[in-house]
Write a protein that holds these residues in place. Structure first.
Motif, short mmCIF file in Angstrom:
data_model
loop_
_atom_site.label_atom_id
_atom_site.label_comp_id
_atom_site.label_asym_id
_atom_site.label_seq_id
_atom_site.Cartn_x
_atom_site.Cartn_y
_atom_site.Cartn_z
N LEU A 470 5.07 -25.23 -59.10
CA LEU A 470 4.57 -26.52 -59.59
C LEU A 470 3.06 -26.63 -59.41
N PHE A 471 2.53 -26.09 -58.32
CA PHE A 471 1.07 -26.10 -58.14
C PHE A 471 0.40 -25.27 -59.25
N GLY A 472 1.08 -24.23 -59.72
CA GLY A 472 0.56 -23.46 -60.84
C GLY A 472 0.57 -24.25 -62.13
N ASN A 608 8.97 -30.30 -48.24
CA ASN A 608 8.45 -29.04 -48.79
C ASN A 608 7.70 -29.31 -50.09
N VAL A 609 6.92 -28.33 -50.48
CA VAL A 609 6.14 -28.40 -51.73
C VAL A 609 6.44 -27.16 -52.56
N SER A 610 6.32 -27.30 -53.87
CA SER A 610 6.59 -26.19 -54.78
C SER A 610 5.29 -25.41 -55.02
N ILE A 611 5.07 -24.41 -54.16
CA ILE A 611 3.85 -23.63 -54.26
C ILE A 611 4.15 -22.13 -54.17
N GLY A 612 5.37 -21.75 -54.52
CA GLY A 612 5.75 -20.35 -54.48
C GLY A 612 6.27 -19.96 -53.12
N THR A 613 6.24 -18.67 -52.83
CA THR A 613 6.78 -18.13 -51.57
C THR A 613 5.68 -18.05 -50.52
N VAL A 614 5.94 -18.64 -49.35
CA VAL A 614 4.98 -18.61 -48.25
C VAL A 614 5.47 -17.61 -47.20
N TRP A 615 4.71 -16.58 -46.95
CA TRP A 615 5.08 -15.56 -45.96
C TRP A 615 4.52 -15.94 -44.60
N ARG A 616 5.35 -15.84 -43.59
CA ARG A 616 4.91 -16.13 -42.23
C ARG A 616 4.81 -14.83 -41.45
N ASP A 618 4.07 -14.10 -38.41
CA ASP A 618 4.52 -14.02 -37.02
C ASP A 618 5.98 -13.66 -36.88
N SER A 619 6.83 -14.13 -37.82
CA SER A 619 8.26 -13.86 -37.73
C SER A 619 8.74 -12.83 -38.72
N GLY A 620 7.89 -12.49 -39.70
CA GLY A 620 8.29 -11.55 -40.74
C GLY A 620 9.23 -12.13 -41.74
N ASN A 621 9.49 -13.46 -41.63
CA ASN A 621 10.39 -14.11 -42.57
C ASN A 621 9.59 -14.79 -43.67
N GLN A 622 10.27 -15.12 -44.75
CA GLN A 622 9.64 -15.84 -45.84
C GLN A 622 10.32 -17.19 -46.00
N VAL A 623 9.55 -18.17 -46.42
CA VAL A 623 10.07 -19.51 -46.63
C VAL A 623 9.82 -19.89 -48.07
N ALA A 624 10.87 -20.15 -48.80
CA ALA A 624 10.72 -20.60 -50.19
C ALA A 624 10.50 -22.09 -50.17
N THR A 625 9.35 -22.54 -50.65
CA THR A 625 9.01 -23.97 -50.59
C THR A 625 9.15 -24.58 -51.96
N ASN A 626 10.33 -24.43 -52.54
CA ASN A 626 10.55 -24.98 -53.87
C ASN A 626 11.16 -26.37 -53.77
#
Length: 626
Positions: A470-472, A608-616, A618-626
């Protein structure tokens, strides 16, 4: 936290409405048209001329989309170029029965198809350069020997005046090519004449020789002074062409020096080479001479005798002949201004002239010595002279203010003043190269440029929407707003868009989206650091602003350097480049933040916000903020 006050949304709304209105005329394009203007200052365009044009088209069974009388020209707009060409021939035959001596100039042109309500708002399309709109290109060769001959003629008159003031007697002064020949009867007079020339005319060098019983002195212009005369002639011709073309309303002409004795002229939008030649050649100059009132001259006025030697015959506007002496008292070079007005006594239309210091002095002396005699004011246009007026001198006229009046309408007075302000050519010019760039080639360039901007926009938008969600989308909307603003600003400033300018417009797309990329990545960084969505949006815009300012200012400096030191196509690129940077800063930050605040700012418990995939990391996990 992420809320805009109402006044900021009002600014965005006003910018959107104004930008849309002033960019809209560019959508309608241009229509082929025929433009009619007068070829002689004695004529005028009025409703009767408009009726003749309408009747000519009706007789030829040609339909015009619009026929209007605007200022000093009649413009008829048509649906296609075939109809335009047929209409030109029909109007030409109706208005100019004698093709050898045309009274009107009938030319092909292009007019905007913008509706009347947009025109009423002064909303006009961008000016298009020669490479986009089509037009004519000329290379003119300035006749430098003629400029030197004209200077020699002027110096001959000044020498005659100087000798008279110093009481130096001579047997005759004449110009022979670029030199001045003076005859004397004795050596003492020659020495006195040499002193006058050395004191008053330092640009001349003299040589004496015996010629029968007389002594002939030949004065010629020094090489350094001749070079100066040639440079001044070239600059005066360029200034004269600028004045004349600007007064006629040709949009964004290019007139510049090339080499030592050539001038390049480019007239975008003018498709008729004959019309362009008429614009270049149509300059008027003024000459003031004394009327020959001898018996032979009076007989020549009635046609019962020949014109006396040393005089010439001209016609007044009433058709009455007047015999004037060849000796020129003043020329248009002594003219500093010409304005239309009215005679204070008769309230007739008149032209008020202002002379320079030298011209005012000469005019005062001549009128003081010629009370009771007639003085003729001649106007030369296209090589043909006309006696505008030949009044009797009643008293000495000082102050440098002269008036032309007599059998003149207000329109004729305005036209005459316009031509005199434009000035005269310092030297004749010859067209040695001419090119006509048709509108079809310009249309092809426009289509290619439009395609490049469109596909660039589409490619950037697809990437932004896919990568930033959405930010795009919001970034793509702000990019479209940026293009709208850029086109509207170019239209409001009436800047000229060239092919390099369209390249700059495509480049602006990539530069404009860079600000949104910085903002989006800043927001992602805040989210990776554990900030709440609202705090991440706020910090992302605030912290990206300094970087955006730095990058845009440095790029703007480079653009201003191109604008200051570049010429031609480089300046066309630089104008769009600099304006694009300014509009991108407004749309990329102010507008896009307004849309984000409108979408997310009202949500107090935003998760959350729709700005694509945010990689963290520190944990190696990804958070989808859709």
């Amino acid at each position: 936290m992420n809320r805009y006050p109402v006044w900021k949304y009002a600014i965005i709304l006003i910018a959107l409405v104004v930008g849309g209105l002033y960019a809209l005329p560019n959508v309608f394009g241009e229509a082929p048209a025929v433009q009619v203007s007068v070829a002689k200052t004695a004529l005028k365009l009025d409703t009767s001329a408009l009726a003749r044009v309408e009747e000519a088209l009706k007789t030829a069974n040609i339909h015009a989309d619009a026929i209007v009388l605007e200022g000093v020209s009649i413009k008829a707009r048509f649906a296609d170029t075939d109809t335009q060409l047929k209409a030109k021939d029909a109007i030409q035959k109706a208005l100019n029965p004698d093709a050898a001596d045309p009274s009107y100039v009938v030319a092909l042109n292009l007019l905007s198809r913008s509706p009347a309500w947009l025109t009423a708002l002064n909303a006009s399309p961008m000016y298009l350069g020669l490479d986009l709109r089509g037009g004519v290109h000329f290379m003119l060769q300035v006749d430098m020997p003629a400029a030197l001959a004209k200077k020699a003629e002027s110096l001959a008159g000044d020498i005659r005046t100087g000798f008279r003031e110093k009481n130096v007697r001579h047997s005759g002064i004449s110009r022979n090519g670029q030199t001045i020949e003076i005859r004397f009867r004795d050596v003492q007079t020659v020495e006195a004449a040499k002193r006058v020339i050395q004191d008053q005319f330092p640009d001349l060098v003299t040589v004496e020789s015996a010629d029968g019983t007389d002594i002939k002195m030949v004065a010629s212009i020094k090489p350094v002074a001749a070079r100066t005369v040639q440079d001044q002639a070239l600059k005066q011709n360029i200034t004269t062409l600028h004045n004349r073309i600007n007064e006629l309303g040709v949009a964004e002409p290019v007139i510049q020096q090339q080499g030592l004795d050539r001038i390049v002229v480019q007239l975008p939008g003018v498709q008729d080479t004959a019309k362009a030649k008429d614009i270049l050649g149509r300059t008027a100059t003024l000459e003031i001479r004394m009327v020959d009132e001898g018996a032979e001259a009076r007989a020549a006025e009635t046609g019962s005798g020949p014109v006396p030697f040393g005089s010439e015959r001209y016609l007044e506007r009433s058709g009455q002949a007047v015999i004037v002496k060849k000796q020129v008292i003043l020329t248009g070079e002594n003219l500093t201004d010409a304005q239309p007005g009215f005679d204070n006594q008769t309230q007739e239309a008149a032209v008020h002239l202002t002379l320079d210091a030298k011209g005012a002095r000469i005019f005062r002396d001549v009128t003081r010595e010629s009370i009771g005699k007639r003085m003729a004011i001649l106007l030369f246009e296209k090589g043909k002279g006309e006696a505008v007026t030949a009044p009797v001198i009643r008293s000495e006229i000082g102050g440098g203010r002269v008036q032309i009046s007599g059998s003149m309408t207000t329109v004729e007075a305005a036209d005459t003043a316009l031509l005199l302000r434009a000035g005269s050519l310092a030297a004749p010019m010859e067209i040695i190269e001419e090119r006509t760039i048709g509108p079809s080639l310009g249309a092809e360039n426009i289509a290619k440029g439009f395609d490049s901007v469109t596909w660039g926009f589409v490619a950037v938008s697809i990437f932004m929407c896919a990568y930033y969600m959405l930010f795009g989308v919001i970034s793509s909307i702000s990019l479209a707003f940026n293009l709208l603003l850029l086109v509207s600003v170019l239209s409001m400033l009436q800047a000229t868009l060239t092919l390099p300018g369209m390249a700059a417009m495509a480049l602006v797309l990539g530069m404009a989206i860079d600000a949104n990329v910085l903002i989006n990545e800043r927001v992602r960084e805040e989210l990776r650091n554990g900030a709440s969505p609202q705090a991440a949006i706020h910090a992302g815009y605030d912290r990206a602003w300094a970087t955006i300012i730095d990058s845009n200012v440095t790029t703007l400096i480079a653009g201003l350097a191109l604008l200051a030191f570049g010429s031609g196509p480089v300046r066309g690129f630089a104008v769009v480049h600099c304006l694009g940077i300014l509009t991108s800063m407004f749309s990329g930050v102010f507008f896009s933040r307004g849309v984000v605040n409108l979408w997310y700012g009202r949500q107090k418990k935003l998760k959350n916000v729709s700005i694509g995939t945010v990689w963290r990391p520190d944990s190696g996990n990804q958070v989808a903020t859709n």
